[in-house]
Scaffold this active site. Structure first.
Site, PDB file in Angstrom:
ATOM      1  N   ASP A 135       0.808  -1.221   0.000  1.00 11.75           N
ATOM      2  CA  ASP A 135       0.000   0.000   0.000  1.00 11.75           C
ATOM      3  C   ASP A 135       0.840   1.268   0.000  1.00 11.75           C
ATOM      4  OD1 ASP A 135       1.046  -0.114   2.511  1.00 11.75           O
ATOM      5  OD2 ASP A 135      -0.861  -0.220   3.586  1.00 11.75           O
ATOM      6  N   ASP A 263      19.431  -5.492  -0.422  1.00 15.42           N
ATOM      7  CA  ASP A 263      18.825  -4.173  -0.644  1.00 15.42           C
ATOM      8  C   ASP A 263      18.891  -3.323   0.619  1.00 15.42           C
ATOM      9  OD1 ASP A 263      16.987  -6.347   0.020  1.00 15.42           O
ATOM     10  OD2 ASP A 263      15.505  -4.774   0.302  1.00 15.42           O
TER      11      ASP A 263
HETATM   12  P1  AMP Z   1      12.236  -3.852   3.590  1.00 14.08           P
HETATM   13  O1  AMP Z   1      12.080  -5.230   4.146  1.00 14.08           O
HETATM   14  O2  AMP Z   1      11.626  -2.779   4.473  1.00 14.08           O
HETATM   15  O3  AMP Z   1      13.618  -3.530   3.203  1.00 14.08           O
HETATM   16  O4  AMP Z   1      11.345  -3.796   2.272  1.00 14.08           O
HETATM   17  C1  AMP Z   1      11.588  -4.623   1.174  1.00 14.08           C
HETATM   18  C2  AMP Z   1      10.843  -4.126  -0.035  1.00 14.08           C
HETATM   19  O5  AMP Z   1       9.437  -4.115   0.189  1.00 14.08           O
HETATM   20  C3  AMP Z   1      11.201  -2.721  -0.465  1.00 14.08           C
HETATM   21  O6  AMP Z   1      11.236  -2.701  -1.851  1.00 14.08           O
HETATM   22  C4  AMP Z   1      10.059  -1.899   0.088  1.00 14.08           C
HETATM   23  O7  AMP Z   1       9.892  -0.714  -0.654  1.00 14.08           O
HETATM   24  C5  AMP Z   1       8.888  -2.846  -0.074  1.00 14.08           C
HETATM   25  N1  AMP Z   1       7.787  -2.563   0.875  1.00 14.08           N
HETATM   26  C6  AMP Z   1       7.764  -2.783   2.206  1.00 14.08           C
HETATM   27  N2  AMP Z   1       6.577  -2.407   2.721  1.00 14.08           N
HETATM   28  C7  AMP Z   1       5.825  -1.929   1.704  1.00 14.08           C
HETATM   29  C8  AMP Z   1       4.513  -1.384   1.586  1.00 14.08           C
HETATM   30  N3  AMP Z   1       3.704  -1.256   2.646  1.00 14.08           N
HETATM   31  N4  AMP Z   1       4.099  -0.995   0.373  1.00 14.08           N
HETATM   32  C9  AMP Z   1       4.875  -1.131  -0.707  1.00 14.08           C
HETATM   33  N5  AMP Z   1       6.115  -1.627  -0.677  1.00 14.08           N
HETATM   34  C10 AMP Z   1       6.597  -2.030   0.515  1.00 14.08           C
HETATM   35 MG    MG Z   2      14.720  -2.146   2.509  1.00 16.75          MG
END
Ligand code: AMP
Ligand code: MG
Length: 490
Positions: A135, A263
């Site tokens: 979202d 990432d």
């Molecule tokens: P993270 O685990 O926080 O590093 O997130 C991994 C990936 O998921 C990244 O590409 C984030 O941008 C995406 N992501 C995490 N939460 C959301 C969300 N609520 N909506 C869209 N993308 C998300």
């Molecule tokens: Mg991340």
């Protein structure tokens, strides 16, 4: 004020200290997509970092109020903003995936009065072309958690992205556990270039793009390498060095990142992406807090190994520029990757010596540190408090008594006296860390609209080496924090 459904308005008359540039946007379009934050219903400033604002040369007084709430919620853009989402890939728990900023939007690079360049990014600012099924939003709890822990890391002296503000959105976000209050975090970072950014470029097999990204990264973070003979390899070695130092610093304070996907590893050497992170109370290298880390891939004691694995992915991406002959490139990359072990060990031991008050070096110091750690593991000792209290700690345990006798003897084999030892130790053994139960209490109160618990905690965490701090902040969770769980993507 912008209305729901419309894009953000450009913020008014005054500059408020903003000086935004857009060098990343000038890189080839494969690396970014222009996208504006989605305005929210009822922006409200929940926490604003005045000290950081001052360092950045921003007008903190005005930005701390309603004007700031508009900007830091994404409802109005600061002057000169040119918002975009970054493209990147990443290995998540070892598996390659194309990702990109799914809920983060870069406003631009702010230039401070001292001429430094920092990314200013809104996290939770609405959907982007990379949101997949997400979202684009974030919960208040998760954003305050990043604010608290990242600022605590900074105060501990550990390279990290910073947190400038958290603004409530007045909207709900839906997560597994139901509706939660939403919020936007303003993150300030040396840059958001990740190992996954290189993985993204490598997957496209576009050597020109790869060269442009190397060029950009060197200019921005390692200008001293501009004239290096083999710039890709030199960049790799420099990144490996910063990561070795960084992970060692985590190990010195008991920090578990929790989701060291590629990432989430920054080329700048800053700690980035505070999702499921947490600090250990009881010392155990096998400690895992993240609910989804079933096999302990990102366990406390595994972090150096994982950093090396991530760096191998970076080296892989750089191969075509390391040498045109693939076999040669692979060999050189492997040698460089292998050196990470020594790099990490060096930083780790140097910091552990400081924690024990050792100012010179003896070959047996490793054993001295490891014996203490093994005793801590076996007796489930509190990591932070064991280090701070070594002088006075007396336990009816032959193992510890022996260890303490050898430590005391070791301290006599250096020129420094007790006072100097104490000074060195206190500068390297924090009295306070963000204890998980304290963080949870602050978040729970904040969700109920009471920010005072968090504000007190932030004040304490801003001075982690202050041994005069109230005792309650130094105590581990009642059960040593057993069973504590953290979550991703909240
Ligand atoms: P993270 O685990 O926080 O590093 O997130 C991994 C990936 O998921 C990244 O590409 C984030 O941008 C995406 N992501 C995490 N939460 C959301 C969300 N609520 N909506 C869209 N993308 C998300
Ligand atoms: Mg991340």
């Amino acid at each position: 004020m912008a209305k729901i459904g419309m894009g953000p308005s450009q913020s008014g008359d005054a500059q408020l200290g903003w000086r935004l540039e857009h060098t990343y946007a000038q890189l080839p379009v494969a690396l970014h997509v222009a996208v504006a934050p989605t305005p929210v219903r009822a922006p409200r400033m929940l926490v604003f970092n005045r000290l950081l604002a001052r360092e950045l040369g921003l007008e903190g007084e005005r930005l701390a109020g309603p004007e700031g709430a508009q900007i830091f919620s994404g409802n109005s853009l600061p002057p000169g903003a040119s918002p975009l989402a970054q493209a990147y890939a990443g290995h998540q728990f070892g598996h390659f995936a194309t990702l990109g900023d799914g809920r983060a939007i870069l406003l631009g690079e702010h230039i401070t009065p001292r001429g430094e360049r920092f990314d200013v990014q809104l996290k939770g600012a609405g959907p982007t072309p990379f949101s997949r099924r997400g979202d684009g939003r974030a919960t208040l709890g998760a954003m305050l958690r990043e604010y608290i822990v990242s600022e605590a890391m900074h105060a501990l002296g550990i390279p990290t992205t910073r947190s400038l503000a958290v603004a409530g959105t007045g909207e709900e976000v839906w997560r597994q556990d139901g509706a939660r209050p939403g919020a936007v975090l303003t993150r300030v970072a040396a840059s958001h270039i990740r190992v996954g950014t290189f993985a993204w470029v490598a997957a496209r097999r576009d050597e020109e793009l790869l060269a442009a990204l190397v060029d950009y990264t060197v200019k921005r973070h390692y200008p001293e390498l501009a004239a290096a003979k083999n710039r890709a390899l030199a960049l790799f070695e420099a990144v490996a060095e910063r990561q070795a130092a960084l992970i060692a610093r985590w190990m010195h304070v008991g920090f578990v990142h929790g989701v060291m996907n590629t990432d989430n590893m920054a080329l700048s050497g800053e700690t980035i992406d505070y999702g499921p992170c947490a600090f250990i109370d009881t010392y155990d290298p096998a400690t895992v807090f993240s609910s989804i880390d079933a096999h302990g891939r990102y366990a406390f004691g595994n972090q150096a190994r994982i950093a090396q694995w991530n760096l191998a992915r970076l080296a892989e991406a750089l191969l075509p520029l390391i040498d045109p002959v693939e076999a040669v490139a692979v060999e050189r990359a492997n040698e460089a990757i292998a050196r990470f072990g020594q790099r990490f060990q060096w930083h780790w031991l140097a910091g552990m010596r400081r924690k024990l008050g050792l100012a010179n070096e003896e070959a047996e110091d490793v054993a001295l540190v490891e014996t203490l750690l093994e005793w801590m593991r076996a007796t489930k000792a509190d990591f932070t408090n064991t280090f701070t209290g070594l002088e006075t700690l007396e336990v009816a345990d032959a193992g510890f008594a022996d260890w303490k006798a050898s430590w005391r003897a070791r301290l006599t084999r250096q020129a420094q006296g007790a006072e100097e030892v104490m000074r060195l130790r206190r500068a390297n053994c924090p009295a306070v860390i963000p204890r998980n139960h304290q963080v949870e209490a602050a978040l729970a109160a904040a969700e109920q609209g009471d920010l005072s618990v968090m504000e007190r905690l932030l004040a304490v965490l801003a001075a982690p080496y202050d041994y005069g701090v109230a005792a309650a902040y130094r105590e581990p969770a009642p059960n040593g924090g057993a069973g504590y769980q953290t979550f991703c993507g909240t």
